[in-house]
Scaffold this motif. Structure first.
Motif, PDB file in Angstrom:
ATOM      1  N   ALA A   1      47.062  73.305  91.936  1.00  0.00           N
ATOM      2  CA  ALA A   1      46.800  74.648  92.467  1.00  0.00           C
ATOM      3  C   ALA A   1      45.322  75.012  92.458  1.00  0.00           C
ATOM      4  O   ALA A   1      44.850  75.720  93.330  1.00  0.00           O
ATOM      5  CB  ALA A   1      47.595  75.693  91.691  1.00  0.00           C
ATOM      6  N   GLY A   2      44.571  74.587  91.468  1.00  0.00           N
ATOM      7  CA  GLY A   2      43.184  75.018  91.395  1.00  0.00           C
ATOM      8  C   GLY A   2      42.484  74.431  90.193  1.00  0.00           C
ATOM      9  O   GLY A   2      43.067  73.627  89.443  1.00  0.00           O
ATOM     10  N   PRO A   3      41.258  74.842  89.966  1.00  0.00           N
ATOM     11  CA  PRO A   3      40.501  74.329  88.801  1.00  0.00           C
ATOM     12  C   PRO A   3      40.958  74.993  87.510  1.00  0.00           C
ATOM     13  O   PRO A   3      40.300  75.879  86.977  1.00  0.00           O
ATOM     14  CB  PRO A   3      39.052  74.685  89.153  1.00  0.00           C
ATOM     15  CG  PRO A   3      39.158  75.895  90.014  1.00  0.00           C
ATOM     16  CD  PRO A   3      40.438  75.744  90.791  1.00  0.00           C
ATOM     17  N   PHE A   4      42.140  74.560  87.008  1.00  0.00           N
ATOM     18  CA  PHE A   4      42.704  75.129  85.782  1.00  0.00           C
ATOM     19  C   PHE A   4      42.765  74.094  84.664  1.00  0.00           C
ATOM     20  O   PHE A   4      43.619  74.179  83.779  1.00  0.00           O
ATOM     21  CB  PHE A   4      44.112  75.680  86.045  1.00  0.00           C
ATOM     22  CG  PHE A   4      44.190  76.709  87.133  1.00  0.00           C
ATOM     23  CD1 PHE A   4      43.293  77.764  87.177  1.00  0.00           C
ATOM     24  CD2 PHE A   4      45.155  76.616  88.121  1.00  0.00           C
ATOM     25  CE1 PHE A   4      43.360  78.715  88.186  1.00  0.00           C
ATOM     26  CE2 PHE A   4      45.243  77.568  89.117  1.00  0.00           C
ATOM     27  CZ  PHE A   4      44.345  78.619  89.161  1.00  0.00           C
TER      28      PHE A   4
ATOM     29  N   LYS B   1      40.510  80.595  85.579  1.00  0.00           N
ATOM     30  CA  LYS B   1      39.869  79.404  86.125  1.00  0.00           C
ATOM     31  C   LYS B   1      38.913  78.807  85.089  1.00  0.00           C
ATOM     32  O   LYS B   1      38.602  79.421  84.076  1.00  0.00           O
ATOM     33  CB  LYS B   1      39.119  79.758  87.416  1.00  0.00           C
ATOM     34  CG  LYS B   1      40.028  80.222  88.538  1.00  0.00           C
ATOM     35  CD  LYS B   1      39.238  80.657  89.753  1.00  0.00           C
ATOM     36  CE  LYS B   1      38.527  79.511  90.417  1.00  0.00           C
ATOM     37  NZ  LYS B   1      37.859  79.890  91.672  1.00  0.00           N
ATOM     38  N   ASP B   2      38.467  77.606  85.380  1.00  0.00           N
ATOM     39  CA  ASP B   2      37.583  76.902  84.441  1.00  0.00           C
ATOM     40  C   ASP B   2      36.296  77.674  84.193  1.00  0.00           C
ATOM     41  O   ASP B   2      35.804  77.737  83.057  1.00  0.00           O
ATOM     42  CB  ASP B   2      37.253  75.506  84.976  1.00  0.00           C
ATOM     43  CG  ASP B   2      38.460  74.573  84.908  1.00  0.00           C
ATOM     44  OD1 ASP B   2      39.400  74.885  84.162  1.00  0.00           O
ATOM     45  OD2 ASP B   2      38.453  73.549  85.604  1.00  0.00           O
TER      46      ASP B   2
ATOM     47  N   SER C   1      44.675  86.132  92.754  1.00  0.00           N
ATOM     48  CA  SER C   1      45.506  85.427  93.730  1.00  0.00           C
ATOM     49  C   SER C   1      46.820  85.013  93.085  1.00  0.00           C
ATOM     50  O   SER C   1      46.926  84.929  91.856  1.00  0.00           O
ATOM     51  CB  SER C   1      44.787  84.188  94.290  1.00  0.00           C
ATOM     52  OG  SER C   1      44.588  83.227  93.277  1.00  0.00           O
TER      53      SER C   1
ATOM     54  N   VAL D   1      49.262  82.033  92.597  1.00  0.00           N
ATOM     55  CA  VAL D   1      49.309  80.570  92.680  1.00  0.00           C
ATOM     56  C   VAL D   1      50.713  80.105  93.049  1.00  0.00           C
ATOM     57  O   VAL D   1      50.896  79.236  93.904  1.00  0.00           O
ATOM     58  CB  VAL D   1      48.872  79.961  91.333  1.00  0.00           C
ATOM     59  CG1 VAL D   1      48.967  78.434  91.375  1.00  0.00           C
ATOM     60  CG2 VAL D   1      47.451  80.389  90.993  1.00  0.00           C
TER      61      VAL D   1
ATOM     62  N   GLN E   1      46.466  83.869  89.194  1.00  0.00           N
ATOM     63  CA  GLN E   1      45.092  83.586  88.752  1.00  0.00           C
ATOM     64  C   GLN E   1      44.410  84.889  88.360  1.00  0.00           C
ATOM     65  O   GLN E   1      44.523  85.904  89.051  1.00  0.00           O
ATOM     66  CB  GLN E   1      44.314  82.917  89.875  1.00  0.00           C
ATOM     67  CG  GLN E   1      42.856  82.639  89.543  1.00  0.00           C
ATOM     68  CD  GLN E   1      42.122  82.043  90.727  1.00  0.00           C
ATOM     69  OE1 GLN E   1      42.526  81.013  91.261  1.00  0.00           O
ATOM     70  NE2 GLN E   1      41.048  82.692  91.153  1.00  0.00           N
TER      71      GLN E   1
ATOM     72  N   ASP F   1      40.601  86.626  86.656  1.00  0.00           N
ATOM     73  CA  ASP F   1      39.160  86.361  86.673  1.00  0.00           C
ATOM     74  C   ASP F   1      38.577  86.082  85.292  1.00  0.00           C
ATOM     75  O   ASP F   1      37.486  85.516  85.189  1.00  0.00           O
ATOM     76  CB  ASP F   1      38.414  87.547  87.301  1.00  0.00           C
ATOM     77  CG  ASP F   1      38.745  87.714  88.765  1.00  0.00           C
ATOM     78  OD1 ASP F   1      39.181  86.729  89.383  1.00  0.00           O
ATOM     79  OD2 ASP F   1      38.585  88.821  89.311  1.00  0.00           O
TER      80      ASP F   1
END
Length: 263
Positions: free
Chosen positions: A58-61, A94-95, A173, A175, A185, A187
């Motif tokens: 899904a993302g940079p997790f 996020k990362d 967002s 996910v 997600q 911030d």
């Protein structure tokens, strides 16, 4: 003779009827036609949700995934997602949210505190985005970390805001949002007040605007002021000094004259 013939015929008919009745009584009854019964099909088993796969694609997790694995919280999340009727809602930073986290530092937490912090990022129920409008009126909502670890939600014209005591952020967002699993997600890393207390760091003041030196050909403020109220010229200053000197001379002469008269 005729009587005996009638008697024989009657006996034969009686014997034939008895034989037919015996055959019908001895033969088994015809089977009754049975209507076919339909066996209900078993309900399909719910699909298994692999949270590791969802967060990986899904993302940079990756930082959050590493914490899930090191604290064994992933097992708790998977069990809540696949073995309960309530489902689960997860808030994933996020990362770069972890990189921006300097004070307080997660490296100073004990193993139990770190596990509670990661559990704090999930609610023990599936919530679609539309459900947060109702949560905003319920007050603090308990997380998977326990009753002391609560969050407040506010729906601001469709934007879901989260307040953990230390952290104020929003859902940026969705996910994944299919019952029984919702992943959103956020911030910032959610820091619970139950661990960090109420000493929330103040928001840094905005940086002051840099002083820009005026250009060489640009008149300064002082020169503008002198333009509106000019200083006295050197000639005026010299005449003022001469006037003061004459006054002092007259005073000295007056004192000397007075002393002569007294003699």
């Amino acid at each position: 003779m005729e009587f005996s013939r009638i008697f024989m015929i009657s006996c034969s008919v009686l014997l034939l009827c008895s034989s037919l009745a015996y055959v019908q009584a001895a033969s088994p009854p015809a089977p009754v036609a049975m209507s076919p019964t339909t066996t209900p099909a078993p309900a399909p088993a719910p699909a298994y949700v692999n949270l590791t796969y969802l967060l990986s694609v899904a993302g940079p997790f990756q930082t959050f995934l590493d914490y899930l694995e090191s604290t064994k919280v992933m097992d708790t999340f998977q069990n809540q997602a696949n073995n309960t009727e309530q489902g689960i809602t997860i808030f994933v930073p996020k990362d770069n949210a972890f990189k921006a986290l300097k004070k307080p530092s997660l490296s100073n937490l004990s193993d139990d505190q770190l596990k509670s912090l990661i559990l704090f990022h999930a609610l023990p129920k599936y919530y679609a985005l539309a459900d947060f409008n109702g949560l905003s009126a319920k007050g603090p909502v308990s997380t998977l970390a326990g009753g002391l670890y609560t969050m407040n939600f506010t729906d601001d014209s469709g934007t879901v805001l989260l307040n953990s005591g230390w952290t104020r952020t929003k859902i940026s967002s969705a996910v994944h949002s299919t019952d029984p699993v919702a992943i959103y997600q956020v911030d910032k890393v959610l820091l619970p007040e139950a661990i960090f207390g109420t000493d929330i760091p103040p928001t840094p003041a905005p940086a002051p605007a840099p002083d820009i030196s005026p250009a060489a050909d640009t008149p300064s403020a002082e020169s503008k002021e002198t333009g509106s109220s000019p200083k006295s010229s050197p000639s005026n200053s010299s005449s003022h000094r001469i006037l003061n000197l004459s006054i002092w001379c007259q005073l000295v002469l007056a004192v000397l004259g007075g002393s002569v008269l007294l003699r």
